[in-house]
Design a protein around this motif. Structure first.
Motif, short mmCIF file in Angstrom:
data_model
loop_
_atom_site.label_atom_id
_atom_site.label_comp_id
_atom_site.label_asym_id
_atom_site.label_seq_id
_atom_site.Cartn_x
_atom_site.Cartn_y
_atom_site.Cartn_z
N GLN A 15 55.13 40.11 20.91
CA GLN A 15 55.08 40.41 22.33
C GLN A 15 54.01 39.53 22.95
N GLY A 16 54.42 38.67 23.85
CA GLY A 16 53.46 37.75 24.44
C GLY A 16 54.03 37.06 25.65
N LEU A 31 59.36 30.08 17.28
CA LEU A 31 59.04 29.27 16.11
C LEU A 31 57.56 28.96 16.04
N ARG A 32 56.96 28.65 17.17
CA ARG A 32 55.53 28.34 17.19
C ARG A 32 54.68 29.55 16.80
N ALA A 33 55.15 30.74 17.17
CA ALA A 33 54.43 31.96 16.78
C ALA A 33 54.52 32.17 15.26
N ILE A 34 55.67 31.91 14.69
CA ILE A 34 55.84 32.06 13.24
C ILE A 34 54.97 31.06 12.49
N ALA A 35 54.92 29.83 13.01
CA ALA A 35 54.11 28.78 12.36
C ALA A 35 52.62 28.98 12.58
N GLY A 36 52.24 29.84 13.53
CA GLY A 36 50.83 30.08 13.81
C GLY A 36 50.25 29.17 14.88
N LEU A 37 51.11 28.39 15.54
CA LEU A 37 50.65 27.49 16.59
C LEU A 37 50.47 28.20 17.92
N THR A 56 51.23 40.22 17.73
CA THR A 56 52.17 39.49 16.87
C THR A 56 51.92 39.85 15.41
N ARG A 57 53.01 40.10 14.71
CA ARG A 57 52.91 40.37 13.27
C ARG A 57 53.98 39.56 12.55
N VAL A 58 53.55 38.77 11.59
CA VAL A 58 54.47 37.94 10.83
C VAL A 58 54.36 38.30 9.36
N LEU A 59 55.46 38.74 8.78
CA LEU A 59 55.51 39.05 7.35
C LEU A 59 56.44 38.05 6.67
N LEU A 60 55.96 37.41 5.64
CA LEU A 60 56.78 36.51 4.85
C LEU A 60 56.78 37.00 3.41
N ASP A 61 57.96 37.34 2.91
CA ASP A 61 58.08 37.95 1.58
C ASP A 61 57.17 39.18 1.48
N GLU A 62 57.16 39.97 2.56
CA GLU A 62 56.43 41.24 2.67
C GLU A 62 54.90 41.05 2.71
N LYS A 63 54.43 39.82 2.82
CA LYS A 63 53.00 39.56 2.92
C LYS A 63 52.65 39.26 4.38
N ASP A 64 51.65 39.96 4.90
CA ASP A 64 51.23 39.76 6.29
C ASP A 64 50.41 38.47 6.39
#
Length: 223
Positions: free
Chosen positions: A7-8, A40-46, A52-60
């Motif tokens: 949310q942003g 995409l930029r939010a997922i990449a951290g840019l 914002t919460r990003v989990l990749l393979d259940e890891k925050d």
């Protein structure tokens, strides 16, 4: 698996997105200006809005900087290091780990003939292939493509999609790509997430998610 809660605000736009990705290749489909690139930029951290919460393979990984997330983002600009050769561009993410892997990837993407050339001397297609090879050199669990195949001729686009799918089969990595090109979506997508009015409105097979574009779909599918 990738799970994103976002949310942003971006300019006058407020994105409210919840997206779960399990299929190998997911296409984020929507009109220009819908907010696809921002996601995409939010997922990449840019871009890191507070909610914002990003989990990749259940890891925050929400708290990690872009370099620590190791999620490459390839755009249609093919942002290569201009002072490096094609081979040196691939060696950079490898940190000297494996020159053999760099050569293997150049060959896989059919650009071994430009290994000693700098980006300014390459064609747009060659630059894009080198950029894709560099992105997967670091063995990412997730690859982001922001219109990375736009502007390429149909034959080259088809070849790159096939090569990326081969890489996926070998690595088990996920791909999330952004496009508003219906033909590219049908070629690549295992799943489509549709973005409308700053929200994900539907996720599923392309034929279902894009059913309102039935006539164009049937034409592309040859029915």
């Amino acid at each position: 698996m990738l799970e994103l809660t976002l949310q942003g605000e971006r300019g006058r736009q407020t994105l409210e997105v919840h997206l779960v990705i399990k299929q190998p290749w997911t296409v984020l489909f929507g009109a220009s200006g819908a907010g696809k690139s921002s996601i995409l930029r939010a997922i990449a951290g840019l871009w890191q809005p507070p909610a914002t919460r990003v989990l990749l393979d259940e890891k925050d990984i929400s708290h990690l900087s872009p370099d620590r997330r190791r999620i490459p983002l390839v755009t249609h600009h093919a942002a290569l290091f201009p002072h490096m050769t094609a081979r040196e561009n691939l060696l950079f993410p490898l940190k000297g780990e494996s020159t053999a892997l760099a050569d293997e990837l150049l060959q896989r993407f059919q650009v071994e003939h430009v290994r000693d050339s700098k980006p300014a001397t390459l064609s747009s297609g060659e630059r894009q292939r080198v950029a894709l090879a560099r992105a997967i050199a670091s063995r990412p669990r997730l690859l982001l493509l922001d219109e990375a195949l736009s502007g390429l001729d149909i034959l080259l686009r088809t070849q790159l999609i096939a090569e990326l799918k081969n890489w996926q089969a070998d690595s088990g990595a996920l791909i999330l790509s952004v496009t508003h090109n219906l033909s590219e979506t049908l070629e690549s997508a295992d799943e489509v997430a549709r973005l409308e009015d700053s929200r994900i409105t539907q996720v599923g097979p392309a034929r279902e998610v894009l059913s309102d574009r039935r006539e164009h779909l049937l034409h592309l599918l040859g029915n």
